[in-house]
Scaffold this active site. Structure first.
Site, short mmCIF file in Angstrom:
data_model
loop_
_atom_site.label_atom_id
_atom_site.label_comp_id
_atom_site.label_asym_id
_atom_site.label_seq_id
_atom_site.Cartn_x
_atom_site.Cartn_y
_atom_site.Cartn_z
CE LYS A 159 -4.31 1.60 2.02
NZ LYS A 159 -5.41 1.26 2.93
CD GLU A 172 -18.83 -2.50 9.16
OE1 GLU A 172 -18.94 -3.59 8.56
OE2 GLU A 172 -17.97 -1.66 8.87
NE ARG A 206 -21.95 -4.13 4.55
CZ ARG A 206 -20.99 -4.14 3.64
NH1 ARG A 206 -19.80 -4.60 3.95
NH2 ARG A 206 -21.20 -3.69 2.43
C1 LIG Z 1 -18.59 -1.68 5.35
C2 LIG Z 1 -17.36 -0.81 5.44
N1 LIG Z 1 -16.74 -0.70 6.62
C3 LIG Z 1 -15.65 0.09 6.74
C4 LIG Z 1 -15.18 0.79 5.66
C5 LIG Z 1 -14.02 1.73 5.82
N2 LIG Z 1 -12.86 1.30 5.02
C6 LIG Z 1 -12.56 1.85 3.87
S1 LIG Z 1 -11.20 1.20 3.17
C7 LIG Z 1 -11.00 0.14 4.48
C8 LIG Z 1 -9.87 -0.82 4.52
C9 LIG Z 1 -9.88 -1.69 3.30
O1 LIG Z 1 -8.74 -2.53 3.38
P1 LIG Z 1 -8.46 -3.56 2.20
O2 LIG Z 1 -9.69 -4.26 1.84
O3 LIG Z 1 -7.33 -4.39 2.65
O4 LIG Z 1 -8.06 -2.64 0.97
P2 LIG Z 1 -6.72 -1.75 0.80
O5 LIG Z 1 -7.06 -0.38 1.36
O6 LIG Z 1 -5.63 -2.43 1.56
O7 LIG Z 1 -6.48 -1.73 -0.67
C10 LIG Z 1 -12.00 0.32 5.41
C11 LIG Z 1 -12.11 -0.42 6.69
C12 LIG Z 1 -15.86 0.65 4.45
N3 LIG Z 1 -15.50 1.34 3.34
N4 LIG Z 1 -16.95 -0.15 4.36
#
Ligand SMILES: Cc1ncc(C[n+]2csc(CCOP(=O)(O)OP(=O)(O)O)c2C)c(N)n1
Ligand SMILES: CC(=O)[C@@H](O)[C@H](O)COP(=O)(O)O
Ligand SMILES: [Mg+2]
Length: 587
Positions: A247, A335, A363
């Site tokens: 990342k 969630e 959710r």
């Molecule tokens: C239902 C939900 N919960 C929390 C979030 C907040 N959120 C946005 S990006 C993220 C992390 C995503 O991590 P990953 O899937 O590993 O993707 P990366 O950022 O590493 O590419 C979170 C928790 C969200 N977008 N949707």
């Protein structure tokens, strides 16, 4: 000097004319383009830098948009947007009347599915794949790109579980960078770490679900990724490609400080350094009022536990996680699990502060009803990012919680108007007198009180208060909307009440208000439909009052992205708009 290949690329068909050797230079130029724009316009940086090679490879190998590509969460889709006719207006990313910060069907045929909330991509891609099968379209590919934190969410497993018993032409690409916004958590994270290290002894869990698993491969080796995608195009049925990425790849600070550079705010595009923070004494962020206050309370009350679904930094629960790691839990993007975990803890006498952004709590709606409210368990829901959130736009505005919570029996719903009120509400919640589930909603961003860490005061549940004395017109606000209201009615002979609670309503105060003022106006940072104003309208009808009632709130439409000030004006809850409404009743 390598020519600027990116200048010649606007669409995937332009991209596919390039030869392989040109792609690494294109990757470099795309990375720089994103760094330059996000450095000034802000946005999600780290995730997009991590998928530059993957995105080029996907549009190079697959015949998009005929082959359908879905980006889970979609915060990593900036390269995708640059390669699909949005380079020229990418400077408008996340801005009012600009392009969305997430894939959006209405924005482009290449955005096959709108995202923003995580873990939806596998289900959506499978739905498309089964539809293609039914339509007899066997040449179309359906690709879901999902991160290591997002794939740990229940909904992603539901999609994998179903896909594994189909013959769908589905490719799930796990973009594994070992981090969400904060470091990923859980047993799946441990499993994936072992797989990457080659020390995993168990069977491959994705193969166990009938996926044709390949990888893990280096997601930044564009030639390897292209070769593997070409191979997978010929493989039938559900496929699972595991790639390893970093990342923030390509910007040293973003690689080294992945949490901050997930969404770093403004930074120097040349050095990568964050712009210096203002040294002016500022009011705190509401999330920090929550985080610091919870630590203060947890030091004295051992029954307090904290829960966050993958947002330790965003919610500031990280402070309690640092000081009381045995009583503060990051459960990952889960969630539904977070809510019912809190319910379980409450049955054992713990005092769970379950911190979930208003929009993400959507959710876990059945868990709130079925697991918490029906059993009347005293879970404290801390709804951060309640109200309009700004540049994240329609997928993230926390404007539905008043409506979606208000209809649930046993729920108490509070909306503190400032940081001190929030502190007092958190304090009151853990006194052990609470017999009901309680939701406390507060906004993204900073409050207005510099000296907020003052001694606690117990809040009287369900009681409102008068903030300003006037005649004929009473304006009732909820939460931080009080600020806009007090500015709007400055100098006007209008009474102002902060009702503090949406449920239960202060009916004694309301009877007095309805019997004193001809005109009543309500104001909330939430939907008009089913919100606080609707509750006052129901009260009016139930008690046969004939007063004039005007409800100010978010109209029945999805609100796009923009600054909070722009969006308040757009939706009619800004100072000017409230003032115009009040004055129209004064004349
Ligand atoms: C239902 C939900 N919960 C929390 C979030 C907040 N959120 C946005 S990006 C993220 C992390 C995503 O991590 P990953 O899937 O590993 O993707 P990366 O950022 O590493 O590419 C979170 C928790 C969200 N977008 N949707
Ligand atoms: C992409 C995503 O869903 C999160 O990064 C979200 O944008 C966080 O919002 P805050 O910036 O308000 O914490
Ligand atoms: Mg990740």
């Amino acid at each position: 000097m390598t020519s600027n290949i990116l200048d010649t690329i606007n669409s995937p068909s332009d991209l596919r004319k390039l030869n392989l050797k040109q792609l690494p230079d294109l990757a470099k130029q795309l990375r720089q383009f994103i760094i330059d724009i996000v450095a000034t316009k802000e946005g999600h940086l780290g995730a997009s830098l991590g998928v530059v090679e993957l995105t080029i490879a996907l549009h190079y190998v697959f015949n998009t948009p005929n082959d359908l590509l879905i980006w889970d969460v979609g915060h990593q889709a900036y390269v995708h947007k640059l390669l699909t006719n949005r380079k020229s207006n990418f400077h408008s990313n996340r801005q009012l009347n600009g392009i969305s910060g997430f894939p959006k069907r209405a924005e482009s045929e290449y955005d096959t599915f709108g995202t923003g909330h995580s873990s939806t991509s596998i289900s959506a891609a499978l739905g498309m794949a089964l539809a293609s099968q039914i339509k007899g379209d066997f040449n179309k590919h359906h690709i879901a790109v999902i991160g290591d934190a997002s794939i740990a969410s229940g909904m992603a497993f539901e999609g994998l579980n179903h896909a594994g018993v189909t013959t769908a032409n589905l490719l799930v690409i796990l973009n594994d960078n070992a981090i969400g916004i904060d470091p990923s958590v859980g047993a799946l994270k441990q499993y994936l770490t072992n797989v990457k290290k080659g020390t995993e002894k168990q069977d491959n869990i994705f193969e166990a679900l009938n996926f044709n698993y390949s990888g893990p491969i280096d997601g930044h080796d564009i030639f390897k990724v292209i070769a593997e995608l070409e191979r997978l195009k010929t493989v039938k049925g559900p496929k699972f490609l595991h790639i390893i990425t970093t990342k923030g790849k390509g910007l040293k600070q973003a690689e080294e400080n992945q949490v901050v550079y997930h969404a770093p705010g403004k930074f120097d595009a040349v050095t990568g350094d964050l712009l210096p923070k203002s040294t002016k004494l500022q009011a705190p962020k509401y999330q920090d009022v929550f985080g610091c206050t919870l630590v203060e309370l947890a030091r004295k009350n051992e029954k307090i536990v904290g829960i966050t679904p993958a947002m330790p930094t965003g919610s500031s629960l990280k402070f309690m996680m640092d000081e009381f790691p045995e009583r503060a839990f990051d459960v990952g993007i889960a969630e539904q699990h977070a809510v019912t975990l809190a319910a379980g803890m409450a049955t054992q006498g713990m005092i769970p502060f379950c911190n979930i952004y208003s929009t993400f709590l959507q959710r876990a709606y059945d868990q709130i009803i079925h697991d918490v409210a029906l059993q009347n368990l005293p879970v404290i829901f801390c709804l951060d990012r309640a109200g309009l959130v700004g540049q994240d736009g329609a997928t993230h505005h926390g404007v539905f919680d008043i409506a979606y919570l208000r209809c649930i029996p046993n729920m108490i719903i509070s909306a503190p108007r400032n940081e001190i009120e929030l502190r007092n509400m958190l304090y009151t919640a853990q006194l052990g007198k609470l017999k009901n589930p309680l939701a406390i909603r507060y906004p993204r961003g900073r409050g207005e009180i510099i000296n907020w860490q003052i001694p606690f005061k117990e809040v009287s549940i369900g009681k409102g208060e008068q903030l300003k004395q006037g005649e004929k017109i009473a304006i009732l606000s909820i939460g931080t909307m009080a600020k806009n209201v007090s500015e709007a009615i400055a100098g006007l002979e209008v009474s102002h009440f902060d009702m503090h609670f949406i449920k239960p309503l202060d009916e004694t105060l309301l009877h007095s208000i309805f019997q004193t003022y001809e005109t009543i106006i309500t104001a909330e940072n939430g939907t008009i439909i089913g919100g606080f104003g609707s509750a006052i309208a129901e009260f009016k009808v139930q008690h046969n009052y004939n007063n004039i009632l005007k409800i100010i709130g978010i109209p029945d439409t999805f609100v796009e992205q923009g600054t909070i000030e722009e969006l308040e004006e757009l939706t009619g809850i800004g100072v000017t708009q409230i003032k115009e409404v009040v004055q129209s009743y004064l004349n």
